[in-house]
Scaffold this motif. Sequence first.
Motif, short mmCIF file in Angstrom:
data_model
loop_
_atom_site.label_atom_id
_atom_site.label_comp_id
_atom_site.label_asym_id
_atom_site.label_seq_id
_atom_site.Cartn_x
_atom_site.Cartn_y
_atom_site.Cartn_z
N LEU A 237 -3.01 -0.12 -9.52
CA LEU A 237 -2.33 -1.14 -8.68
C LEU A 237 -2.29 -2.32 -10.24
O LEU A 237 -1.75 -3.29 -9.79
CB LEU A 237 -2.61 -1.95 -7.53
N THR A 238 -3.03 -1.73 -11.21
CA THR A 238 -3.08 -2.98 -12.28
C THR A 238 -1.76 -3.51 -12.77
O THR A 238 -1.91 -4.68 -13.52
CB THR A 238 -4.08 -2.35 -13.15
N GLU A 239 -0.72 -2.73 -12.82
CA GLU A 239 0.57 -2.83 -13.37
C GLU A 239 1.65 -2.98 -12.50
O GLU A 239 2.63 -3.22 -12.73
CB GLU A 239 0.83 -2.20 -14.58
N ALA A 240 1.11 -3.07 -11.18
CA ALA A 240 2.17 -2.84 -10.04
C ALA A 240 2.82 -4.27 -9.51
O ALA A 240 2.21 -5.43 -10.08
CB ALA A 240 1.54 -2.08 -8.85
N VAL A 241 4.03 -4.26 -8.84
CA VAL A 241 4.64 -5.53 -8.50
C VAL A 241 4.13 -5.67 -6.93
O VAL A 241 4.60 -4.78 -6.17
CB VAL A 241 6.00 -5.22 -8.82
N PHE A 242 3.49 -6.68 -6.41
CA PHE A 242 3.23 -6.90 -5.09
C PHE A 242 4.34 -7.67 -4.74
O PHE A 242 4.50 -8.88 -5.14
CB PHE A 242 1.78 -7.37 -5.11
N GLU A 243 4.88 -7.36 -3.50
CA GLU A 243 6.08 -8.19 -2.98
C GLU A 243 5.69 -8.73 -1.62
O GLU A 243 6.36 -9.26 -0.94
CB GLU A 243 7.28 -7.40 -2.87
N ARG A 244 4.37 -8.66 -1.28
CA ARG A 244 3.73 -9.21 -0.03
C ARG A 244 2.33 -9.69 -0.11
O ARG A 244 1.58 -9.10 -1.08
CB ARG A 244 3.96 -8.34 1.22
N ARG A 245 1.82 -10.62 0.59
CA ARG A 245 0.30 -10.54 0.41
C ARG A 245 -0.46 -9.51 1.00
O ARG A 245 -1.45 -9.09 0.32
CB ARG A 245 -0.01 -12.15 1.26
N GLU A 246 -0.23 -9.18 2.07
CA GLU A 246 -1.09 -8.04 2.79
C GLU A 246 -0.55 -6.53 2.36
O GLU A 246 0.58 -6.17 2.41
CB GLU A 246 -1.31 -8.24 4.24
N ASN A 247 -1.51 -5.82 1.88
CA ASN A 247 -1.12 -4.56 1.38
C ASN A 247 -2.41 -3.64 1.79
O ASN A 247 -3.26 -3.72 1.72
CB ASN A 247 -1.16 -4.34 -0.18
N VAL A 248 -2.05 -2.50 2.52
CA VAL A 248 -2.81 -1.52 2.88
C VAL A 248 -2.90 -0.05 2.29
O VAL A 248 -1.91 0.45 2.05
CB VAL A 248 -2.53 -1.20 4.50
N VAL A 249 -4.14 0.34 1.77
CA VAL A 249 -4.17 1.72 1.33
C VAL A 249 -5.16 2.43 2.46
O VAL A 249 -6.39 1.94 2.52
CB VAL A 249 -4.79 1.58 -0.07
N ASN A 250 -4.44 3.48 2.85
CA ASN A 250 -5.15 4.15 3.98
C ASN A 250 -5.52 5.66 3.24
O ASN A 250 -4.83 6.30 2.83
CB ASN A 250 -4.29 4.57 5.04
N ALA A 251 -7.01 5.67 2.64
CA ALA A 251 -7.50 6.67 2.02
C ALA A 251 -8.39 7.72 2.75
O ALA A 251 -9.41 7.23 3.53
CB ALA A 251 -8.44 6.16 0.73
N VAL A 252 -7.91 8.85 2.70
CA VAL A 252 -8.63 10.02 3.39
C VAL A 252 -9.22 11.21 2.39
O VAL A 252 -8.22 11.71 1.77
CB VAL A 252 -7.95 10.57 4.64
N ALA A 253 -10.54 11.30 2.13
CA ALA A 253 -10.92 12.10 1.31
C ALA A 253 -11.59 13.29 1.79
O ALA A 253 -12.84 12.84 2.60
CB ALA A 253 -11.43 11.73 0.00
N VAL A 254 -11.40 14.63 1.93
CA VAL A 254 -12.26 15.62 2.51
C VAL A 254 -12.20 16.63 1.54
O VAL A 254 -11.53 17.37 0.94
CB VAL A 254 -11.35 16.22 3.70
#
Length: 220
Positions: A135-152
Motif C-alpha cells: 500500500l506504499t504507493e496506493a491511493v486511499f479514498e477513505r479513512r477506514e480500510n480493511v484488509v482481511n487476511a487468512v493464511a493456511v
Amino acid sequence: MDAPPHTPAPGPAAGAAPSGLRASDADRDRTADILREALAEGRLTAEEHGERIGAVYAARTLGELEPLVGDLPRPGGAARGSAPAHPRPYGAGPEGPESTENLVAVFGGAARKGRWRVPRRTNAFALFGGVEIDLTEAVFERRENVVNAVAVFGGVDIKVPENVTLRTTGGGIFGGFDVRTQEAPDPDAPVVSVTGFALFGGVEAKPRRGKRLKNLRAAG
C-alpha cells in the motif's frame, strides 16, 4: 352523539430506519468515521476503537451498528439516534469506491502493488501460497480500510506507508499474526485495519520506513 374521530396508532418517527434494515457499506463507513472522531478526541482508547471497528465491518444490520456509537456524540453535535454525519471525501466522490477486492493464492502467489486505488475491503487468502499487498504507493479514498487476511499453510505480507495508522483485530492459531500497530500523528490519516487469522501460516503487516503518503487526501 357523534363518535370521536379515529386517531391512528403512532408509527415510527419520520426518518427513523428500522433496526433490522441491512447495513450498506456507506453506513459502515459513516459509523467508522464517528469512531475515528471519538478516538481523536480521547473518548475511546486505541484498544476500544480497534474492537469497535472490527464489529463495524462485521455488522449486517443498522441495529448492530447503532450500539457501537450509541454512547458517542455525532460529528457536528447531532443527537443520539440521528444518522451519522457524512465523512469528508478523500477522493472520487464522498464515499470512494465501494468494491471489495479478492486476492487468492493457492499453491502459488498473488500480489497487489504500485499505484492502485484501495477498496473499502481487501480479502487475501493464502493456501500453500503467498499474497503480497503493498500500500506504499496506493491511493486511499477513505479513512477506514480493511484488509482481511487468512493464511493456511501460507503467508500474507502487507506493507503500508509509515504515516498511516495500522491496527489489528486478527490472531494466530498454530501460526503467526504479526501486525506492527501504530497511530499516525495526523488524525485525518488513513487507517488500515488488518483482520483475519493464520493457521499453520503467517500474516505480517508493517510500515515501510521511508515510504510516506505525500498528500493524505490525494485522489491521484
